[in-house]
Design a protein around this motif. Structure first.
Motif, short mmCIF file in Angstrom:
data_model
loop_
_atom_site.label_atom_id
_atom_site.label_comp_id
_atom_site.label_asym_id
_atom_site.label_seq_id
_atom_site.Cartn_x
_atom_site.Cartn_y
_atom_site.Cartn_z
N ILE A 14 -0.34 -6.65 -1.90
CA ILE A 14 -0.10 -8.04 -2.29
C ILE A 14 1.15 -8.58 -1.61
N ALA A 15 1.17 -9.90 -1.50
CA ALA A 15 2.38 -10.63 -1.16
C ALA A 15 2.83 -11.28 -2.46
N LEU A 16 4.09 -11.13 -2.81
CA LEU A 16 4.61 -11.58 -4.10
C LEU A 16 5.83 -12.45 -3.88
N SER A 17 5.86 -13.60 -4.55
CA SER A 17 7.07 -14.41 -4.53
C SER A 17 7.65 -14.43 -5.94
N ILE A 18 8.98 -14.33 -6.01
CA ILE A 18 9.68 -14.30 -7.29
C ILE A 18 10.72 -15.41 -7.29
N ASN A 19 10.68 -16.22 -8.35
CA ASN A 19 11.62 -17.31 -8.50
C ASN A 19 12.11 -17.30 -9.94
N TYR A 20 13.41 -17.43 -10.14
CA TYR A 20 13.94 -17.54 -11.49
C TYR A 20 14.00 -19.02 -11.84
N GLU A 59 9.09 -4.26 3.26
CA GLU A 59 8.97 -4.78 1.90
C GLU A 59 9.26 -6.28 1.81
N ARG A 60 9.86 -6.83 2.83
CA ARG A 60 10.19 -8.26 2.82
C ARG A 60 9.03 -9.06 3.41
N LEU A 61 8.73 -10.17 2.79
CA LEU A 61 7.66 -11.02 3.26
C LEU A 61 8.21 -11.94 4.34
N ARG A 62 7.63 -11.85 5.55
CA ARG A 62 8.13 -12.63 6.67
C ARG A 62 7.06 -13.50 7.33
N ALA A 63 5.80 -13.20 7.12
CA ALA A 63 4.72 -13.92 7.80
C ALA A 63 4.60 -15.34 7.25
N CYS A 100 3.57 -3.83 -1.51
CA CYS A 100 4.01 -5.15 -1.97
C CYS A 100 5.06 -5.71 -1.01
N ALA A 101 4.77 -6.88 -0.46
CA ALA A 101 5.75 -7.61 0.35
C ALA A 101 6.30 -8.73 -0.52
N SER A 128 4.20 -15.62 -8.07
CA SER A 128 2.91 -15.97 -7.48
C SER A 128 2.57 -14.87 -6.48
N TRP A 129 1.29 -14.57 -6.37
CA TRP A 129 0.89 -13.46 -5.53
C TRP A 129 -0.39 -13.79 -4.78
N LEU A 130 -0.62 -12.99 -3.77
CA LEU A 130 -1.77 -13.15 -2.91
C LEU A 130 -2.19 -11.76 -2.46
N PHE A 131 -3.47 -11.46 -2.58
CA PHE A 131 -3.96 -10.17 -2.13
C PHE A 131 -4.05 -10.16 -0.61
N LEU A 132 -3.55 -9.10 0.00
CA LEU A 132 -3.57 -8.96 1.45
C LEU A 132 -4.67 -7.98 1.86
N PRO A 133 -5.43 -8.32 2.89
CA PRO A 133 -6.54 -7.45 3.28
C PRO A 133 -6.10 -6.22 4.07
#
Length: 135
Positions: free
Chosen positions: A91-97, A6-10, A45-46, A33-38
């Motif tokens: 998707i790859a998702l980044s979350i920022n407050y 679940e963690r985005l590492r790439a 969701c990462a 912000s998100w990006l669709f992963l193939p």
């Protein structure tokens, strides 16, 4: 805790998340912000949690904010994951407050739920476009 998948590492995906062409939205003090992963995955969701050094100078404050973001995501991720699973999207998702107030988990719970609903609506609009793989 989040599982390893679940963690985005790439690094290539992380770099792609910060390009101008990547869809993003700000909702209730949270920037997504998100990006669709193939490639298909068991986890749809990462996630990457971001805390800016510009706003929080001390590492202990940045770590606390990321810990609270992880907890908010853990408690409220189920509608998002159900949507992704039903549409077979990854998707790859980044979350920022980015809110001005201090992040308080009890006060921000409802705001985060509304933000997740807004993300689902945005994903519904954009998931019909072609999926571009990250090179």
């Amino acid at each position: 805790t989040l599982e390893k998948q679940e963690r985005l590492r790439a690094q290539k995906v992380i770099d792609a998340l910060f390009t101008k062409s990547c869809p993003a939205t700000v909702a209730f003090g949270f920037r997504f912000s998100w990006l669709f992963l193939p490639e298909p995955s068991t986890h749809y969701c990462a996630v990457l949690f971001i805390s800016s050094k510009r706003k929080l100078k001390l590492a202990k404050d940045r770590n606390r904010r990321k810990r609270l973001l992880r907890e908010l995501y853990r408690l409220n991720k189920h509608p998002l994951l159900q949507f992704l699973a039903s549409n077979n999207l990854n998707i790859a998702l980044s979350i920022n407050y980015v809110g001005a107030k201090e992040l308080d988990i009890t006060l921000q719970q409802v705001a985060f739920q509304k933000a997740i609903q807004k993300i689902i609506i945005e994903l519904q609009k954009t998931h019909t476009s072609a999926v571009h793989p990250v090179h």
